[in-house]
Design a protein around this motif. Structure first.
Motif, mmCIF file in Angstrom:
data_model
loop_
_atom_site.group_PDB
_atom_site.id
_atom_site.type_symbol
_atom_site.label_atom_id
_atom_site.label_comp_id
_atom_site.label_asym_id
_atom_site.label_seq_id
_atom_site.Cartn_x
_atom_site.Cartn_y
_atom_site.Cartn_z
ATOM 1 N N LEU A 286 0.813 -1.217 0.000
ATOM 2 C CA LEU A 286 0.000 0.000 0.000
ATOM 3 C C LEU A 286 0.847 1.268 0.000
ATOM 4 N N SER A 287 1.829 1.374 0.894
ATOM 5 C CA SER A 287 2.606 2.628 0.969
ATOM 6 C C SER A 287 3.299 2.896 -0.363
ATOM 7 N N GLU A 288 3.923 1.850 -0.916
ATOM 8 C CA GLU A 288 4.677 2.077 -2.161
ATOM 9 C C GLU A 288 3.734 2.531 -3.268
ATOM 10 N N CYS A 289 2.632 1.813 -3.423
ATOM 11 C CA CYS A 289 1.717 2.138 -4.536
ATOM 12 C C CYS A 289 1.074 3.502 -4.321
ATOM 13 N N TRP A 290 0.562 3.747 -3.124
ATOM 14 C CA TRP A 290 -0.136 5.008 -2.889
ATOM 15 C C TRP A 290 0.820 6.186 -2.988
ATOM 16 N N SER A 291 2.067 5.935 -2.558
ATOM 17 C CA SER A 291 3.059 7.023 -2.653
ATOM 18 C C SER A 291 3.397 7.298 -4.109
ATOM 19 N N SER A 292 3.181 6.304 -4.973
ATOM 20 C CA SER A 292 3.434 6.562 -6.411
ATOM 21 C C SER A 292 2.111 6.884 -7.098
ATOM 22 N N GLY A 293 1.065 7.105 -6.287
ATOM 23 C CA GLY A 293 -0.181 7.627 -6.850
ATOM 24 C C GLY A 293 -1.086 6.594 -7.495
ATOM 25 N N THR A 294 -0.861 5.295 -7.261
ATOM 26 C CA THR A 294 -1.772 4.292 -7.824
ATOM 27 C C THR A 294 -2.495 3.548 -6.706
ATOM 28 N N SER B 21 7.677 -11.992 -7.347
ATOM 29 C CA SER B 21 8.508 -11.660 -6.180
ATOM 30 C C SER B 21 7.670 -11.867 -4.931
ATOM 31 N N PRO B 22 8.283 -11.958 -3.761
ATOM 32 C CA PRO B 22 7.486 -12.215 -2.542
ATOM 33 C C PRO B 22 6.346 -11.213 -2.339
ATOM 34 N N LEU B 23 6.584 -9.947 -2.670
ATOM 35 C CA LEU B 23 5.558 -8.936 -2.380
ATOM 36 C C LEU B 23 4.676 -8.610 -3.583
ATOM 37 N N THR B 24 4.859 -9.338 -4.688
ATOM 38 C CA THR B 24 4.007 -9.097 -5.864
ATOM 39 C C THR B 24 2.562 -9.425 -5.554
ATOM 40 N N ARG B 25 1.651 -8.551 -5.994
ATOM 41 C CA ARG B 25 0.213 -8.784 -5.875
ATOM 42 C C ARG B 25 -0.405 -8.532 -7.251
ATOM 43 N N SER B 26 -1.677 -8.844 -7.408
ATOM 44 C CA SER B 26 -2.302 -8.783 -8.742
ATOM 45 C C SER B 26 -2.082 -7.447 -9.442
ATOM 46 N N SER B 27 -2.189 -6.340 -8.679
ATOM 47 C CA SER B 27 -2.095 -5.031 -9.345
ATOM 48 C C SER B 27 -0.755 -4.356 -9.124
ATOM 49 N N TYR B 28 0.176 -5.089 -8.542
ATOM 50 C CA TYR B 28 1.491 -4.506 -8.237
ATOM 51 C C TYR B 28 2.229 -4.237 -9.552
ATOM 52 N N HIS B 29 2.694 -2.990 -9.709
ATOM 53 C CA HIS B 29 3.390 -2.644 -10.960
ATOM 54 C C HIS B 29 2.516 -2.942 -12.180
ATOM 55 N N ALA B 30 1.214 -2.745 -12.006
ATOM 56 C CA ALA B 30 0.279 -3.098 -13.083
ATOM 57 C C ALA B 30 0.583 -2.316 -14.363
ATOM 58 N N ARG B 31 0.868 -1.008 -14.207
ATOM 59 C CA ARG B 31 1.114 -0.190 -15.387
ATOM 60 C C ARG B 31 2.354 -0.696 -16.128
ATOM 61 N N GLU B 32 3.413 -0.948 -15.388
ATOM 62 C CA GLU B 32 4.652 -1.412 -16.018
ATOM 63 C C GLU B 32 4.438 -2.752 -16.731
ATOM 64 N N ALA B 33 3.728 -3.637 -16.075
ATOM 65 C CA ALA B 33 3.487 -4.963 -16.670
ATOM 66 C C ALA B 33 2.694 -4.823 -17.970
ATOM 67 N N ALA B 34 1.693 -3.947 -17.942
ATOM 68 C CA ALA B 34 0.868 -3.763 -19.149
ATOM 69 C C ALA B 34 1.710 -3.162 -20.275
ATOM 70 N N GLN B 35 2.608 -2.259 -19.904
ATOM 71 C CA GLN B 35 3.460 -1.630 -20.924
ATOM 72 C C GLN B 35 4.484 -2.626 -21.468
#
Ligand code: SF4
Length: 509
Positions: free
Chosen positions: A270-278, A493-507
């Motif tokens: 949560l902190s990482e994603c929300w801090s990057s605005g997603t 990775s251990p902390l990967t979740r369904s939407s983790y780095h979603a934008r990068e993965a889609a790109q």
């Protein structure tokens, strides 16, 4: 080429057909799907409706037209249906009638050999396809062979309700009775028959390499696993530090009365994603009609969905200035469309308010209802995500209201609709690495473009125990193996979740 044998349990006919089609068209491997269907009468391309003697619905059965040879036949509980999807050696590019006859003969022989292995003497009858015991039909065969690749297969009566055959003229053959192993005095169980057939199939078609995975035959008890308070390794610890941007995002969510899966599921990122605005929006309420054994979501009786929620999500996307928005939802089996309309409207609302924003949806299976799924597909999300969550053997334990075949069929249908598809597994719930590799191969076989693999974290004492802490090196190995199989992008990775780095993965795809 590996022969992948799958016992899939009970699978509705149309879902199994769409899964078959995907494996037939997209997979480089050979497959043998073994399953049962709920009550259904299927009409082959040469079917005569005069051979359907009663309205199928009047005896609790479906009626499906299908693209296999032959006339009308019955499928139902207690009947083992097998779909070999094979590339026949030396036949790629052209297969004539002779090849089809030869292939049907090879399937008949496989059944005859497997029945002999369980003590049943079976035979062929001249001029009649299928496998017989004397003059009584025990196994129907209906195949389709195109450019040397096979679809459809056989239906072996183990212990079905034989009265269901009296409502049709089975295979258009009026003068020959239908029988079953049970009616012939054979006490072999469904599993015994599946084991015999699988062994003969590997011998006949899997000489180079083969692997088998079964959905659980019984719902097992929860594995013991690690104690609740067991010390977490450093690699699954994520700092929870809400900076200014994250707090701003939290304010936006509260202001617009929106729910995020980030908060509901207690996501470590949560902190990482929300801090990057997603963030990942959760629509259709915060109460789920299911209770998956790993999930923290509230399972009390859901409230009605609020009709303006899609607009509120779109407003949040504008305020957050998102370029990639992820929308998920609980399962709403209490709604006729499983909550599909909410997804379609939210995608359209975001597109209207923030035209350049990519929209990813993470959907439940809508109980396999094609009309509901199509409503979501027709909204043309940029990424269509549906999680397999775990390997075949653990499905019943981990997500009892869902299914391995159903999830693969959902992904196959989305791919057939021309969408970028994504799925994910949670590791550390009792699976082995080989089982994960088998599931990656299945996801690749139905054309999945993006896969996420992450470590399970036990949300409470009421949830499944953690079975193991998967090493970071294992996540790397699985990423490399998945991409070597042809999956365009594996986020692992251990902390990967369904939407983790979603934008990068889609790109990346
Ligand atoms: S269906 Fe989804 S939201 Fe519902 S319990 Fe399962 S994982 Fe959680």
């Amino acid at each position: 080429m590996t022969l992948r044998v799958r016992w899939l349990g009970r699978v509705p006919y149309r879902e199994a057909h769409d899964l078959q089609k995907a494996l037939f068209e997209r997979s480089a491997d050979d497959h043998l799907l073994l399953l049962e269907h709920p009550h259904v009468y299927t009409l082959g391309v040469r079917a005569d409706m005069a051979n359907v003697l009663v309205p199928p619905a009047s005896v609790g059965a479906e009626l499906c037209r299908t693209d296999r040879g032959g006339d009308v036949t019955y499928h139902g509980p207690g009947q083992l249906v097998g779909y070999p999807i094979l590339t026949l050696p030396g036949k790629r590019g052209g297969s004539g009638m002779a090849d089809t006859v030869a292939y049907v003969r090879s399937v008949e022989q496989l059944i005859i050999d497997a029945l002999a292995d369980i003590g049943v003497s079976a035979n062929r009858l001249p001029d009649y396809p299928g496998v017989w015991i004397g003059e009584r039909k025990v196994c129907a065969i209906g195949v389709k062979l195109t450019r040397g690749r096979s679809m459809h297969g056989f239906a072996l009566n183990v212990e079905p309700d034989l009265t269901m055959f009296s409502h049709i003229v089975p295979c258009g053959i009026a003068d020959k009775p239908v029988t079953s192993l049970r009616a012939e005095g054979c006490a072999a169980t469904m599993k015994d028959v599946v084991d015999a057939i699988s062994a003969r199939a590997v011998e006949r078609w899997g000489a180079r390499s083969s692997e088998r995975q079964d959905v659980a035959w019984q719902r097992g008890s929860a594995p013991t696993g690690l104690a609740l308070g067991a010390r977490k390794p450093d690699w699954v610890r994520a700092p929870l530090k809400l900076g200014e941007q994250a707090l701003g995002l939290k304010h936006t969510m509260r202001d617009l009365e929106l729910v995020t899966v980030c908060e509901e599921a207690g996501c470590p990122n949560l902190s990482e994603c929300w801090s990057s605005g997603t963030a990942t929006f959760m629509i259709n309420g915060d109460r789920c009609t299911r209770a998956c054994a790993f999930c923290l979501v509230d399972t009390r009786k859901p409230f009605p969905v609020s009709p303006d929620e899609p607009q509120r999500v779109a407003e949040a996307v504008v305020r957050m200035g998102l370029s990639h928005a992820v929308v998920t939802a609980v399962a709403r089996d209490d709604m006729a469309d499983g909550g599909a309309a909410g997804f379609a409207e939210t995608v359209q609302a975001i597109r209207r308010r923030q035209p350049g924003c990519a929209v990813e949806v993470l959907i439940p299976d809508c109980k396999g209802d094609l009309e509901s799924l199509t409503a979501i597909f027709d909204a043309r999300p940029d990424v269509m995500n549906h999680n397999l969550e775990t390997v075949a053997r653990l499905q019943r334990l981990v997500r009892p209201s869902a299914g391995y075949a159903r999830s693969l069929a959902t992904l196959a249908r989305a791919k057939a609709a021309g969408l970028v598809t994504k799925s994910g597994l949670i590791l550390g719930m009792g699976e082995t690495d080989d089982e994960v590799l088998g599931s990656l191969a299945d996801l690749r076989a139905v054309g999945v473009d993006i896969v996420t693999l992450g470590q399970y974290l036990r949300p409470s004492a009421d949830h499944l125990p953690v079975a193991r802490w998967v090493e970071p090196a294992t996540f790397t190995m699985l990423k490399e193996a998945g991409e070597a199989m042809g999956i365009p992008h594996v986020e692992s990775s251990p902390l990967t979740r369904s939407s983790y780095h979603a934008r990068e993965a889609a790109q990346a795809v």
